[in-house]
Design an enzyme around this catalytic site. Structure first.
Site, PDB file in Angstrom:
ATOM      1  CG  ASP A  15      -2.088  -1.088   0.983  1.00  0.00           C
ATOM      2  OD1 ASP A  15      -1.771  -1.929   0.296  1.00  0.00           O
ATOM      3  OD2 ASP A  15      -2.983  -0.946   1.994  1.00  0.00           O
ATOM      4  CE  LYS A 113      -4.076  -4.264   1.111  1.00  0.00           C
ATOM      5  NZ  LYS A 113      -4.731  -3.378   1.754  1.00  0.00           N
ATOM      6  CB  CYS A 158      -2.116  -2.752   5.173  1.00  0.00           C
ATOM      7  SG  CYS A 158      -3.874  -1.979   5.027  1.00  0.00           S
TER       8      CYS A 158
HETATM    9  C1  VGL Z   1      -4.842   0.876   5.777  1.00  0.00           C
HETATM   10  C2  VGL Z   1      -6.391   1.677   6.981  1.00  0.00           C
HETATM   11  C3  VGL Z   1      -7.394   1.309   6.108  1.00  0.00           C
HETATM   12  C4  VGL Z   1      -3.395   0.302   5.521  1.00  0.00           C
HETATM   13  C5  VGL Z   1      -5.588   0.744   4.642  1.00  0.00           C
HETATM   14  O1  VGL Z   1      -2.875   0.389   4.340  1.00  0.00           O
HETATM   15  O2  VGL Z   1      -2.747   0.189   6.426  1.00  0.00           O
HETATM   16  N1  VGL Z   1      -5.134   1.304   6.682  1.00  0.00           N
HETATM   17  N2  VGL Z   1      -6.919   1.150   4.846  1.00  0.00           N
END
Ligand code: VGL
Ligand code: ZN
Length: 211
Positions: A15, A113, A158
């Site tokens: 991410d 995702k 994540c």
């Molecule tokens: C994430 C909160 C919501 C992350 C993704 O990448 O850690 N955190 N969506």
């Protein structure tokens, strides 16, 4: 003591998207600092895969979808407690794009995702209902992947969930701590490291690979 990276080992870049970087809708403090480190680490790996948080605009994890709720509050959903977030990583917006400062042309796979409106997915392997699979374990098994080394954002969400599910899927998992940054809401970072330790996830620093 240097860790030698072999041709089966896989770097999993979690991410690294504009919404999690400074100026983004869910900016993780210092998130940009890890990008050069991830680029350096990636040069040691033949195999690199990415995850990409990828939500519809009305995703259930957005506080904006729950009347009277603010970001970082929680709601109870069918699958359990859900932390609510600012709108982030809405598909086909700039905030959802992987950072163009990533310099990893040999990256092999991007696994998206969180695209099911009613289910969040911190983990690159499995959605928050603990049932719906993303296909990542199948891909890695078919590729006969060795150890997984995980970097990216955010350490306590994540990255941690991907590490835990990778370990549960039978992989040897290591998190490279200084190539991650955390959100750290309500003690989430300490808890994440505890959970990962309990699951047998290794915790190292990048110099152990970079020398
Ligand atoms: C994430 C909160 C919501 C992350 C993704 O990448 O850690 N955190 N969506
Ligand atoms: Zn998300």
């Amino acid at each position: 003591m240097t860790i030698n990276i072999g041709p089966e080992d896989v770097l999993v870049v979690v991410d690294v998207q504009y919404d999690f970087l400074p100026g983004g809708n869910l900016a993780v403090s210092g998130g940009d600092e890890i990008v050069p480190l991830i680029n350096a680490l990636a040069k040691k790996f033949k195999n690199v895969v990415f995850t990409q948080d990828w939500h519809p605009a009305d995703h259930v994890s957005f506080a904006s979808q729950h009347a009277g709720k603010a970001p970082y509050e929680t709601v109870e959903l069918d699958y359990g407690t859900q932390v609510l977030w600012p709108d982030h990583c809405v598909w086909a917006t700039r905030g959802a794009e992987l950072s163009s400062d990533l310099d990893i042309p040999h990256g092999q796979l991007v696994i998206r995702k969180g695209y099911n409106r009613a289910i969040d997915s911190y983990s690159g392997f499995q959605e928050a209902d603990r049932e719906t699979l993303t296909g990542l374990a199948g891909y890695l098994n078919e590729r006969e992947a060795g150890r997984l080394f995980i970097v990216g954002l955010a350490t306590d969400f994540c990255v941690a969930w991907t590490a835990l599910d990778g370990a549960a899927a039978g992989f040897d998992v290591t998190v490279i701590e200084d190539a991650t940054r955390a959100i750290d809401s309500n003690g989430s970072l300490e808890k994440a490291w505890e959970d990962m330790k309990e699951a047998g996830v290794e915790r190292i620093m990048s110099r152990e690979i970079l020398g």
